[in-house]
Design a protein around this motif. Structure first.
Motif, PDB file in Angstrom:
ATOM      1  N   MET A 258      18.304  77.305 -55.596  1.00 23.44           N
ATOM      2  CA  MET A 258      18.933  78.553 -56.023  1.00 23.44           C
ATOM      3  C   MET A 258      20.449  78.436 -56.111  1.00 23.44           C
ATOM      4  O   MET A 258      21.088  79.185 -56.846  1.00 23.44           O
ATOM      5  CB  MET A 258      18.586  79.688 -55.057  1.00 23.44           C
ATOM      6  CG  MET A 258      17.253  80.342 -55.290  1.00 23.44           C
ATOM      7  SD  MET A 258      17.044  81.741 -54.165  1.00 23.44           S
ATOM      8  CE  MET A 258      15.455  82.352 -54.706  1.00 23.44           C
ATOM      9  N   ILE A 259      21.038  77.512 -55.346  1.00 25.20           N
ATOM     10  CA  ILE A 259      22.502  77.428 -55.322  1.00 25.20           C
ATOM     11  C   ILE A 259      23.058  77.133 -56.717  1.00 25.20           C
ATOM     12  O   ILE A 259      23.834  77.937 -57.255  1.00 25.20           O
ATOM     13  CB  ILE A 259      22.982  76.384 -54.287  1.00 25.20           C
ATOM     14  CG1 ILE A 259      22.575  76.818 -52.880  1.00 25.20           C
ATOM     15  CG2 ILE A 259      24.498  76.205 -54.374  1.00 25.20           C
ATOM     16  CD1 ILE A 259      22.876  75.787 -51.811  1.00 25.20           C
ATOM     17  N   PRO A 260      22.676  76.021 -57.376  1.00 24.48           N
ATOM     18  CA  PRO A 260      23.180  75.810 -58.734  1.00 24.48           C
ATOM     19  C   PRO A 260      22.645  76.823 -59.731  1.00 24.48           C
ATOM     20  O   PRO A 260      23.341  77.170 -60.692  1.00 24.48           O
ATOM     21  CB  PRO A 260      22.693  74.395 -59.079  1.00 24.48           C
ATOM     22  CG  PRO A 260      21.537  74.150 -58.170  1.00 24.48           C
ATOM     23  CD  PRO A 260      21.858  74.887 -56.908  1.00 24.48           C
ATOM     24  N   MET A 261      21.430  77.324 -59.496  1.00 24.36           N
ATOM     25  CA  MET A 261      20.862  78.307 -60.415  1.00 24.36           C
ATOM     26  C   MET A 261      21.670  79.605 -60.391  1.00 24.36           C
ATOM     27  O   MET A 261      22.013  80.169 -61.429  1.00 24.36           O
ATOM     28  CB  MET A 261      19.408  78.599 -60.063  1.00 24.36           C
ATOM     29  CG  MET A 261      18.697  79.506 -61.055  1.00 24.36           C
ATOM     30  SD  MET A 261      16.993  79.863 -60.601  1.00 24.36           S
ATOM     31  CE  MET A 261      17.244  81.122 -59.346  1.00 24.36           C
ATOM     32  N   TYR A 262      22.018  80.074 -59.199  1.00 24.94           N
ATOM     33  CA  TYR A 262      22.782  81.320 -59.083  1.00 24.94           C
ATOM     34  C   TYR A 262      24.225  81.142 -59.544  1.00 24.94           C
ATOM     35  O   TYR A 262      24.838  82.082 -60.053  1.00 24.94           O
ATOM     36  CB  TYR A 262      22.751  81.830 -57.632  1.00 24.94           C
ATOM     37  CG  TYR A 262      21.594  82.752 -57.338  1.00 24.94           C
ATOM     38  CD1 TYR A 262      21.810  84.066 -56.944  1.00 24.94           C
ATOM     39  CD2 TYR A 262      20.284  82.326 -57.451  1.00 24.94           C
ATOM     40  CE1 TYR A 262      20.759  84.921 -56.661  1.00 24.94           C
ATOM     41  CE2 TYR A 262      19.218  83.158 -57.182  1.00 24.94           C
ATOM     42  CZ  TYR A 262      19.457  84.460 -56.788  1.00 24.94           C
ATOM     43  OH  TYR A 262      18.407  85.291 -56.522  1.00 24.94           O
ATOM     44  N   ILE A 263      24.772  79.939 -59.338  1.00 24.25           N
ATOM     45  CA  ILE A 263      26.116  79.672 -59.859  1.00 24.25           C
ATOM     46  C   ILE A 263      26.099  79.771 -61.385  1.00 24.25           C
ATOM     47  O   ILE A 263      26.971  80.406 -61.997  1.00 24.25           O
ATOM     48  CB  ILE A 263      26.611  78.288 -59.405  1.00 24.25           C
ATOM     49  CG1 ILE A 263      26.915  78.305 -57.908  1.00 24.25           C
ATOM     50  CG2 ILE A 263      27.856  77.867 -60.189  1.00 24.25           C
ATOM     51  CD1 ILE A 263      27.207  76.939 -57.316  1.00 24.25           C
ATOM     52  N   SER A 264      25.105  79.135 -62.004  1.00 22.24           N
ATOM     53  CA  SER A 264      24.970  79.196 -63.465  1.00 22.24           C
ATOM     54  C   SER A 264      24.778  80.634 -63.935  1.00 22.24           C
ATOM     55  O   SER A 264      25.383  81.064 -64.924  1.00 22.24           O
ATOM     56  CB  SER A 264      23.787  78.330 -63.919  1.00 22.24           C
ATOM     57  OG  SER A 264      23.974  76.991 -63.569  1.00 22.24           O
ATOM     58  N   MET A 265      23.957  81.372 -63.208  1.00 24.88           N
ATOM     59  CA  MET A 265      23.714  82.771 -63.557  1.00 24.88           C
ATOM     60  C   MET A 265      24.980  83.604 -63.382  1.00 24.88           C
ATOM     61  O   MET A 265      25.294  84.473 -64.206  1.00 24.88           O
ATOM     62  CB  MET A 265      22.588  83.330 -62.679  1.00 24.88           C
ATOM     63  CG  MET A 265      22.024  84.659 -63.131  1.00 24.88           C
ATOM     64  SD  MET A 265      20.718  85.249 -62.021  1.00 24.88           S
ATOM     65  CE  MET A 265      19.529  83.923 -62.161  1.00 24.88           C
ATOM     66  N   GLY A 266      25.729  83.324 -62.301  1.00 21.82           N
ATOM     67  CA  GLY A 266      26.964  84.064 -62.053  1.00 21.82           C
ATOM     68  C   GLY A 266      28.003  83.831 -63.135  1.00 21.82           C
ATOM     69  O   GLY A 266      28.675  84.771 -63.579  1.00 21.82           O
TER      70      GLY A 266
END
Length: 460
Positions: free
Chosen positions: A297-305
């Motif tokens: 989720m860490i890179p996924m949420y960064i990308s989403m953010g």
């Protein structure tokens, strides 16, 4: 008086959306959103970490099995948070401020109604829901206790605080939106050990759910107070008198929101299929998959953010006709985002076992988890490109394109890949399904964005 207020509003928005250098404008909008996303990831990891400290795979599996229900909240969030904020940004670009207020009121009250409905439906049909999630005789009780707090009690504050963050961010107040989201996340991290671990209330997975519920209530309260304090200088409006069944406004929200909601429901379907496949290999495999998903989720949420942070900039400049600034915003963001997630992929692949071991000391869980993480992390660079493309589609009101991407990602590519890879490479093949889908979608994203930029150049 109205003309003076309008001129003041124009000046406030013009500085950020029209005149500020692009790198600075992107950072001003994206950095608070990414920081908020990172705190949200930490708060998601906190549930897994503190429940993992119990060293009980059943408790950890309960959090994993309940995850699709919490992900389903995003269907309502995307419908009225993403759909509403996209419409608000485009109205701001056209300087139609009354329409912005009506859009925010419509988004708020429709989201409130659906979140209450979601909570009631989950309570009435909880037995059927637990069956769909893939619970077994061992995991059903713990999963239900977690869902009771996060969904039956917690659906309304969980959905509404993120919807309000999207509405606040739509007019450029990215920092305020992030503070509200982070306040709830930080409180959740503080409360987790108190409610979960034996030295506190010792509630296990149920304690994680209670901590989540209370933190979302605090975040929601923050946004309501913020809107009331800023009521004379903001276009975000939750006055019920502004709400109406205006066809143009509801149609504009749904044009972007419905595809975004469908995309989320397909994510839920995919995660449920993944969890059902994994559960057939036992609770240790489920626990390992859950830990892997949370770390990923860490890179996924960064990308989403990053994608969500620049949406107001893209939508405003698209609506105002400044297509060159829009293109430069997207290309600058792509360079920053892709560079960062490539680095994270390398760290994840090399340090997979170390990262899994942080969450649970069970050797079987660690053995499963390191293979899962290495498979999943290979897709995050391509995921970043896909999220950016979908963010551009949503910001510009191109709901059909984002819907096509959602169907391609889950129905055409990822879910069939789960069946195929699990057949030829039992259990471990499941971790590579998302990567297979994202590589193909990234190629399609680059082609479509290039076409949009060429069309915009010809139009201008």
């Amino acid at each position: 008086m109205a003309d003076t207020a309008k001129q003041s509003m124009d000046e406030q928005k013009a500085e950020l959306f029209e005149r500020m250098p692009i790198p600075r404008a992107v950072m001003k909008m994206a950095v608070p959103t990414v920081l908020s996303s990172l705190v949200m990831v930490i708060y998601n990891l906190a549930d897994t970490y503190f429940v993992g400290m119990l060293n009980d795979p059943i408790e950890n599996a309960a959090v994993t099995l309940a995850a699709p229900v919490l992900l389903a909240f995003n269907a309502v969030i995307n419908l009225f948070g993403v759909g509403g904020s996209s419409l608000m940004s485009r109205y701001l670009g056209k300087k139609e401020y009354e329409a912005v207020r009506k859009s925010s009121a419509a988004s708020f009250y429709c989201a409130l109604f659906l979140s209450v409905l979601f909570s009631l439906a989950a309570g009435i049909f909880h037995a059927q829901l637990l069956g769909i999630l893939g619970t077994t005789e061992d995991t059903v009780a713990a999963t239900w206790e977690y869902l009771r707090w996060t969904t039956i009690c917690g659906a309304v504050p969980a959905i509404m605080n993120v919807v309000l963050a999207n509405l606040v961010r739509s007019e450029g107040a990215s920092l305020h939106a992030s503070i509200g989201t982070m306040s709830g996340c930080i409180l959740n991290i503080i409360l987790d050990p108190i409610f979960i671990l034996p030295f506190g209330f010792g509630m296990g997975a149920a304690g994680a759910g209670l901590a989540t519920f209370l933190s979302n209530c605090v975040a929601c309260t923050y946004f309501l107070i913020l809107i009331w304090i800023r009521r004379k200088k903001t276009c975000v409006c939750i006055d019920p008198r502004r709400f109406s069944f205006d066809r143009e406004i509801l149609g504009g929200i749904c044009a972007v929101g419905i595809p975004a909601a469908i995309q989320n429901l397909l994510n839920v379907t995919s995660m449920t299929v993944l969890n059902n496949f994994t559960s057939s290999y036992g609770s240790n495999a489920v626990a390992a998959m859950g830990i892997t998903q949370k770390i990923n989720m860490i890179p996924m949420y960064i990308s989403m953010g990053i994608s969500q942070g620049i949406m107001p900039l893209v939508g405003y400049n698209y609506a105002s006709g400044n297509r060159d600034r829009m293109k430069k915003t997207v290309t600058f963001t792509a360079k920053i985002g892709v560079s960062f997630v490539v680095l994270m992929t390398i760290v994840y692949y090399i340090g997979a076992e170390i990262l899994i071991r942080l969450f649970m000391k069970n050797e079987e869980v660690i053995a499963y988890g390191k293979h899962f993480l290495r498979g999943m992390c290979l897709g995050i660079t391509f995921l970043n490109v896909d999220f950016l493309a979908v963010g551009v589609f949503q910001a510009c009101g191109m709901g059909t394109k984002s819907l096509v991407f959602a169907i391609l990602r889950k129905v055409v590519l990822e879910i069939p890949a789960l069946f195929i890879l699990n057949h030829f490479w039992p259990l471990y093949g499941l971790a590579y399904a998302q990567t297979c889908a994202e590589v193909i979608l990234a190629i399609a994203a680059v082609i479509l964005l290039g076409r949009i930029f060429r069309e915009n150049k010809a139009a201008s």
